[in-house]
Design a protein around this motif. Sequence first.
Motif, PDB file in Angstrom:
ATOM      1  N   SER A  60       0.748  -1.937  -8.804  1.00 21.77           N
ATOM      2  CA  SER A  60       1.780  -2.472  -9.530  1.00 21.77           C
ATOM      3  C   SER A  60       1.334  -3.379 -10.849  1.00 21.77           C
ATOM      4  CB  SER A  60       2.692  -3.326  -8.671  1.00 21.77           C
ATOM      5  OG  SER A  60       3.942  -3.782  -9.543  1.00 21.77           O
ATOM      6  N   GLY A  61       1.388  -2.768 -11.870  1.00 22.78           N
ATOM      7  CA  GLY A  61       0.626  -3.480 -13.204  1.00 22.78           C
ATOM      8  C   GLY A  61      -1.023  -3.853 -12.674  1.00 22.78           C
ATOM      9  N   PRO A  62      -1.182  -5.127 -12.799  1.00 20.02           N
ATOM     10  CA  PRO A  62      -2.666  -5.655 -12.674  1.00 20.02           C
ATOM     11  C   PRO A  62      -3.075  -5.792 -11.133  1.00 20.02           C
ATOM     12  CG  PRO A  62      -1.489  -7.495 -13.606  1.00 20.02           C
ATOM     13  CD  PRO A  62      -0.462  -6.449 -13.579  1.00 20.02           C
ATOM     14  N   SER A  63      -2.151  -5.354 -10.350  1.00 18.74           N
ATOM     15  CA  SER A  63      -2.481  -5.641  -8.936  1.00 18.74           C
ATOM     16  C   SER A  63      -2.534  -4.393  -8.033  1.00 18.74           C
ATOM     17  CB  SER A  63      -1.273  -6.438  -8.417  1.00 18.74           C
ATOM     18  OG  SER A  63      -0.957  -7.833  -8.969  1.00 18.74           O
ATOM     19  N   LEU A  64      -3.147  -4.618  -6.920  1.00 21.57           N
ATOM     20  CA  LEU A  64      -3.463  -3.346  -5.967  1.00 21.57           C
ATOM     21  C   LEU A  64      -3.416  -3.901  -4.875  1.00 21.57           C
ATOM     22  CD1 LEU A  64      -4.735  -0.503  -5.988  1.00 21.57           C
ATOM     23  CD2 LEU A  64      -6.839  -1.382  -5.557  1.00 21.57           C
ATOM     24  N   GLN A  65      -2.805  -2.977  -3.810  1.00 17.75           N
ATOM     25  CA  GLN A  65      -2.481  -3.428  -2.161  1.00 17.75           C
ATOM     26  C   GLN A  65      -3.082  -2.177  -1.644  1.00 17.75           C
ATOM     27  OE1 GLN A  65       0.444  -3.854  -4.377  1.00 17.75           O
ATOM     28  NE2 GLN A  65      -0.531  -5.746  -4.735  1.00 17.75           N
ATOM     29  N   MET A  66      -4.194  -2.516  -0.502  1.00 20.71           N
ATOM     30  CA  MET A  66      -4.656  -1.686   0.303  1.00 20.71           C
ATOM     31  C   MET A  66      -4.341  -1.923   1.664  1.00 20.71           C
ATOM     32  SD  MET A  66      -8.340  -0.816  -1.527  1.00 20.71           S
ATOM     33  CE  MET A  66      -8.595   0.788  -0.641  1.00 20.71           C
ATOM     34  N   ASN A  67      -3.526  -0.871   2.289  1.00 23.69           N
ATOM     35  CA  ASN A  67      -3.482  -1.103   3.696  1.00 23.69           C
ATOM     36  C   ASN A  67      -3.915   0.231   4.610  1.00 23.69           C
ATOM     37  OD1 ASN A  67      -1.840  -3.651   3.783  1.00 23.69           O
ATOM     38  ND2 ASN A  67      -0.757  -2.640   2.208  1.00 23.69           N
ATOM     39  N   GLY A  68      -4.714  -0.434   5.543  1.00 19.47           N
ATOM     40  CA  GLY A  68      -5.181   0.987   6.337  1.00 19.47           C
ATOM     41  C   GLY A  68      -5.567   0.825   7.659  1.00 19.47           C
ATOM     42  N   THR A  69      -5.871   1.540   8.416  1.00 22.22           N
ATOM     43  CA  THR A  69      -6.363   1.791   9.737  1.00 22.22           C
ATOM     44  C   THR A  69      -7.479   2.472  10.008  1.00 22.22           C
ATOM     45  OG1 THR A  69      -4.075   1.484  10.417  1.00 22.22           O
ATOM     46  CG2 THR A  69      -5.639   2.175  12.054  1.00 22.22           C
ATOM     47  N   CYS A  70      -8.693   2.065  10.452  1.00 23.92           N
ATOM     48  CA  CYS A  70      -9.825   2.831  10.873  1.00 23.92           C
ATOM     49  C   CYS A  70      -9.830   2.885  12.431  1.00 23.92           C
ATOM     50  CB  CYS A  70     -11.139   2.196  10.477  1.00 23.92           C
ATOM     51  SG  CYS A  70     -10.972   2.092   8.724  1.00 23.92           S
ATOM     52  N   ARG A  71     -10.116   4.022  13.074  1.00 19.06           N
ATOM     53  CA  ARG A  71     -10.244   4.254  14.435  1.00 19.06           C
ATOM     54  C   ARG A  71     -11.698   4.880  14.633  1.00 19.06           C
ATOM     55  NH1 ARG A  71      -5.010   5.401  16.572  1.00 19.06           N
ATOM     56  NH2 ARG A  71      -3.655   5.612  15.075  1.00 19.06           N
ATOM     57  N   GLY A  72     -12.143   4.054  15.721  1.00 16.67           N
ATOM     58  CA  GLY A  72     -13.660   4.532  16.074  1.00 16.67           C
ATOM     59  C   GLY A  72     -13.595   4.702  17.674  1.00 16.67           C
ATOM     60  N   PHE A  73     -14.518   5.265  18.297  1.00 17.41           N
ATOM     61  CA  PHE A  73     -14.577   5.437  19.734  1.00 17.41           C
ATOM     62  C   PHE A  73     -13.305   6.069  20.440  1.00 17.41           C
ATOM     63  CE2 PHE A  73     -17.806   2.061  19.425  1.00 17.41           C
ATOM     64  CZ  PHE A  73     -18.776   2.869  19.653  1.00 17.41           C
ATOM     65  N   VAL A  74     -12.542   6.836  19.592  1.00 12.69           N
ATOM     66  CA  VAL A  74     -11.224   7.459  19.989  1.00 12.69           C
ATOM     67  C   VAL A  74     -10.268   6.277  20.329  1.00 12.69           C
ATOM     68  CG1 VAL A  74     -10.049   8.891  21.605  1.00 12.69           C
ATOM     69  CG2 VAL A  74     -12.496   9.398  20.696  1.00 12.69           C
TER      70      VAL A  74
END
Length: 166
Positions: A60-74
């Motif tokens: 949004s304009g000069p801003s960035l939002q990153m939201n995520g999930t990482c899974r390891g070992f099931v």
Amino acid sequence: MKLKTACLFAFAAMISTPAAADETEFLSSLGGSWKGSGTVTTRIGSRPVNVNCTFQTTASGPSLQMNGTCRGFVVVRRSISADLTARGTRYSGNYVGPSGRPSALSGSRRGDNINLTVRWNRDINGDRVAGMTISKLGRDGLRLRTTDKDGANGPTVTTADIRLTR
């Protein structure tokens, strides 16, 4: 003659100073849904863990939002987020990694790479500073990479390397 010289300097300043619009355009190209895989090292010296990740990125304009999930070992699942704002060519913001604790981000973009310094809120691997690079890979690729020193003065090692696609 003085007016002509002043106009030339003004024009040169306009074309050589990066505008916030440049960052807005770049950040908007990172928006969308991303998924991919990579490795994460939870402690320097330990074996890397293979992870699968998904991210939702909003610009949004000069801003960035990153939201995520990482899974390891099931069964292990960790949320990750970053909020960045560009002011001119400088970036600043916050990062919440697998520990759930917020850390400060600051840096700048060079080409298709946003190069950031992470300032942890506690000692991690012997100090409170690490590196993070968010790289745009072509039109539909993204790479998230973090590096840290092994101890305060040791060699720099990659602690996370995740490649994502749309």
